[in-house]
Each structure stands twice: as C-alpha cells, then as structure tokens.
Design a protein around this motif. Structure first.
Motif, PDB file in Angstrom:
ATOM      1  N   SER A  79       0.834  -1.210   0.000  1.00 45.21           N
ATOM      2  CA  SER A  79       0.000   0.000   0.000  1.00 45.21           C
ATOM      3  C   SER A  79       0.863   1.252   0.000  1.00 45.21           C
ATOM      4  O   SER A  79       0.580   2.230  -0.706  1.00 45.21           O
ATOM      5  N   LEU A  80       1.931   1.236   0.806  1.00 46.65           N
ATOM      6  CA  LEU A  80       2.845   2.380   0.825  1.00 46.65           C
ATOM      7  C   LEU A  80       3.544   2.553  -0.520  1.00 46.65           C
ATOM      8  O   LEU A  80       3.732   3.683  -0.986  1.00 46.65           O
ATOM      9  N   LEU A  81       3.918   1.431  -1.136  1.00 40.53           N
ATOM     10  CA  LEU A  81       4.564   1.499  -2.452  1.00 40.53           C
ATOM     11  C   LEU A  81       3.603   2.064  -3.487  1.00 40.53           C
ATOM     12  O   LEU A  81       4.001   2.889  -4.335  1.00 40.53           O
ATOM     13  N   LEU A  82       2.339   1.653  -3.428  1.00 36.94           N
ATOM     14  CA  LEU A  82       1.347   2.169  -4.367  1.00 36.94           C
ATOM     15  C   LEU A  82       1.133   3.670  -4.167  1.00 36.94           C
ATOM     16  O   LEU A  82       0.986   4.420  -5.146  1.00 36.94           O
ATOM     17  N   ASP A  83       1.141   4.117  -2.901  1.00 38.59           N
ATOM     18  CA  ASP A  83       0.994   5.550  -2.627  1.00 38.59           C
ATOM     19  C   ASP A  83       2.153   6.345  -3.221  1.00 38.59           C
ATOM     20  O   ASP A  83       1.960   7.446  -3.766  1.00 38.59           O
ATOM     21  N   GLU A  84       3.343   5.793  -3.110  1.00 38.45           N
ATOM     22  CA  GLU A  84       4.509   6.480  -3.662  1.00 38.45           C
ATOM     23  C   GLU A  84       4.481   6.508  -5.186  1.00 38.45           C
ATOM     24  O   GLU A  84       4.822   7.524  -5.805  1.00 38.45           O
ATOM     25  N   LEU A  85       4.069   5.418  -5.797  1.00 42.19           N
ATOM     26  CA  LEU A  85       4.052   5.351  -7.258  1.00 42.19           C
ATOM     27  C   LEU A  85       2.989   6.246  -7.859  1.00 42.19           C
ATOM     28  O   LEU A  85       3.132   6.719  -8.995  1.00 42.19           O
ATOM     29  N   THR A  86       1.907   6.482  -7.113  1.00 45.34           N
ATOM     30  CA  THR A  86       0.832   7.339  -7.627  1.00 45.34           C
ATOM     31  C   THR A  86       1.013   8.798  -7.204  1.00 45.34           C
ATOM     32  O   THR A  86       0.131   9.616  -7.506  1.00 45.34           O
ATOM     33  N   HIS A  87       2.105   9.112  -6.544  1.00 43.30           N
ATOM     34  CA  HIS A  87       2.356  10.497  -6.150  1.00 43.30           C
ATOM     35  C   HIS A  87       2.676  11.336  -7.389  1.00 43.30           C
ATOM     36  O   HIS A  87       3.373  10.865  -8.314  1.00 43.30           O
ATOM     37  N   PRO A  88       2.201  12.568  -7.479  1.00 46.24           N
ATOM     38  CA  PRO A  88       2.459  13.403  -8.662  1.00 46.24           C
ATOM     39  C   PRO A  88       3.942  13.587  -8.962  1.00 46.24           C
ATOM     40  O   PRO A  88       4.338  13.621 -10.139  1.00 46.24           O
ATOM     41  N   PHE A  89       4.763  13.707  -7.921  1.00 42.07           N
ATOM     42  CA  PHE A  89       6.197  13.892  -8.170  1.00 42.07           C
ATOM     43  C   PHE A  89       6.804  12.653  -8.815  1.00 42.07           C
ATOM     44  O   PHE A  89       7.664  12.762  -9.700  1.00 42.07           O
ATOM     45  N   THR A  90       6.355  11.469  -8.408  1.00 41.67           N
ATOM     46  CA  THR A  90       6.854  10.242  -9.021  1.00 41.67           C
ATOM     47  C   THR A  90       6.436  10.166 -10.483  1.00 41.67           C
ATOM     48  O   THR A  90       7.220   9.744 -11.354  1.00 41.67           O
ATOM     49  N   ALA A  91       5.204  10.576 -10.756  1.00 42.76           N
ATOM     50  CA  ALA A  91       4.755  10.604 -12.154  1.00 42.76           C
ATOM     51  C   ALA A  91       5.595  11.567 -12.983  1.00 42.76           C
ATOM     52  O   ALA A  91       5.927  11.287 -14.151  1.00 42.76           O
ATOM     53  N   PHE A  92       5.960  12.708 -12.396  1.00 40.96           N
ATOM     54  CA  PHE A  92       6.817  13.668 -13.098  1.00 40.96           C
ATOM     55  C   PHE A  92       8.190  13.054 -13.381  1.00 40.96           C
ATOM     56  O   PHE A  92       8.753  13.238 -14.476  1.00 40.96           O
ATOM     57  N   GLN A  93       8.730  12.326 -12.404  1.00 41.05           N
ATOM     58  CA  GLN A  93      10.038  11.696 -12.594  1.00 41.05           C
ATOM     59  C   GLN A  93       9.982  10.639 -13.698  1.00 41.05           C
ATOM     60  O   GLN A  93      10.896  10.542 -14.536  1.00 41.05           O
ATOM     61  N   LEU A  94       8.925   9.851 -13.704  1.00 42.77           N
ATOM     62  CA  LEU A  94       8.796   8.831 -14.750  1.00 42.77           C
ATOM     63  C   LEU A  94       8.632   9.475 -16.125  1.00 42.77           C
ATOM     64  O   LEU A  94       9.186   8.984 -17.129  1.00 42.77           O
ATOM     65  N   ALA A  95       7.890  10.567 -16.184  1.00 39.84           N
ATOM     66  CA  ALA A  95       7.749  11.272 -17.462  1.00 39.84           C
ATOM     67  C   ALA A  95       9.104  11.809 -17.924  1.00 39.84           C
ATOM     68  O   ALA A  95       9.418  11.793 -19.128  1.00 39.84           O
ATOM     69  N   SER A  96       9.926  12.279 -16.983  1.00 39.95           N
ATOM     70  CA  SER A  96      11.263  12.780 -17.329  1.00 39.95           C
ATOM     71  C   SER A  96      12.130  11.662 -17.883  1.00 39.95           C
ATOM     72  O   SER A  96      12.891  11.860 -18.854  1.00 39.95           O
ATOM     73  N   VAL A  97      12.007  10.474 -17.273  1.00 38.44           N
ATOM     74  CA  VAL A  97      12.784   9.327 -17.762  1.00 38.44           C
ATOM     75  C   VAL A  97      12.398   8.995 -19.204  1.00 38.44           C
ATOM     76  O   VAL A  97      13.263   8.748 -20.065  1.00 38.44           O
TER      77      VAL A  97
END
Length: 222
Positions: A95-113
């Motif tokens: 659940s904690l991992l899912l919260d981190e993966l769905t965080h907007p900053f994580t999405a921004f990092q993945l988009a940057s990659v």
C-alpha cells in the motif's frame, strides 16, 4: 441520524438506560468509531449519541472514590469502551509502495525518464530512475519507522495501582476502564489515560502536548 444540541437532552437518558440494560456479553450493543470517537446507537430510536455523554451519565451520582468500581461496572465499561489501548493503523508495504508510485512527483520523474530516453539521453534517464527508486525506498522506510514509533508511544507498557471493590490492585494499563480510581506513587510514573486529580498535587510533563520544556504543577480541585 445524529442528535443535535436540542435533541440531546431528551434522548441521552433513554439511550443510557438502554445501554445499561445490556450485559457485558450482549452482542446487540451497536456502535461505530469515527476519528477516535465512539458513538452508541439506541435500539429504540436508532439515534447515535457520543460515548462522552454516555460516560458522563454513567458517572453522575456515583461515589466510587471510596470503594472504586465493582466487577459489574468494570465488565460493562470494558464492553462499551474496550481496552485502554490504541493501535495506530499500519499500512502494508504494498500500500505504501502504491501511494509512492501514484504520487504526482513520481509521475513527473517517470515522465522525465521517458523524455530523456526518447532524446537518447540514456545516462540521464538511468540516473533519474535510480534516484527515484532510492527516494521511494527511503520514504517507505521512514513512514514505517515513524508509525512504529507512534505506536510504541501510544501503547506504553506498565502497571498501575487501582481501587477495585474497596481493594487496591495492580493492573496492566490496558485493563484500566473509565472511572477507575488510580493511586500515583512517588517518583516518575506514566499513566496512559486522561485523568482528573482528586487529591494531592503532582508535576506533569506536558512537553509532548504543549511543547513546554519544564513540568507543570497540578493541584487537586475542591
């Protein structure tokens, strides 16, 4: 349906009489907990009333300071209010991992990659990916550690001297119930419960609540 201020006076006594008619093993006691507050339902009216009001009515007119609570009173209050312990909800690692993966900053990092890979900047993409993974792992570990610390603070282990049926007995903290008469001994002592000082004076460390750096003197009211 909830009781408002005008309806409270008319229904609280009826609800209390309804609750007091139950035995400690009666499964028909209906309640729900919301934000650390418990609300009981009257089987006759279906209305909910805060546990604080029920407890105040139960303690009104009682003279338990001399003899303490009897066995029936303890059984009823434990059935209504539960054990004197507080469990901090712990999310699972997934659940904690899912919260981190769905965080907007994580999405921004993945988009940057993805963008860096499309531009053939694979080294930059790899660096961002590694840093993101490390950041997620560290964040999850911090959350787990903080929740464990809060849970340890909320559930202090120890014993207290309590007056029950006219006798002083030593009980574990989770066995305390609302209305118990607790005897404080000299020296440092932790009591994980809200209490009213009825005799003597004490020094209380309220730094966790108020941020005050020095203990505060408490004197029993008349």
């Amino acid at each position: 349906m909830f009781l408002d201020a005008r309806m409270m006076a008319g229904f609280e006594l009826a609800v209390l009489e309804n609750l007091l008619s139950f035995s400690a093993q009666d499964a028909s006691i209906r309640f729900f907990d919301y934000r650390c507050n418990r609300f009981f339902q009257s089987s006759s009216s279906g209305l909910f009333i805060p546990a604080k009001v029920v407890l105040e009515r139960m303690m009104a007119g009682e003279s338990s300071l001399e003899s303490g609570l009897c066995r029936d009173q303890v059984s009823l209050r434990r059935a209504l209010f539960g054990r004197n312990e507080f469990d901090v909800p712990m999310k699972s690692t997934m659940s904690l991992l899912l919260d981190e993966l769905t965080h907007p900053f994580t999405a921004f990092q993945l988009a940057s990659v993805v963008i860096w890979c499309l531009e053939n900047y694979y080294v930059y993409a790899a660096v961002i990916m590694v840093l993101s993974i490390v950041s997620i792992i560290v964040s999850i570990l911090e959350v787990v550690e903080n929740r464990k610390s809060v849970n340890d603070m909320a559930n202090v282990s120890g014993r207290a001297i309590v007056l029950r049926d006219g006798h002083r007995v030593e009980l574990l903290y989770p066995e305390l119930v609302p209305g118990d008469v607790i005897y404080l001994t000299s020296g440092l002592q932790i009591i994980p419960a809200d209490a009213t000082l009825v005799s003597g004076s004490v020094l209380v460390d309220e730094s966790l609540l108020t941020g005050e750096s020095i203990p505060v003197s408490k004197v029993a009211s008349n």
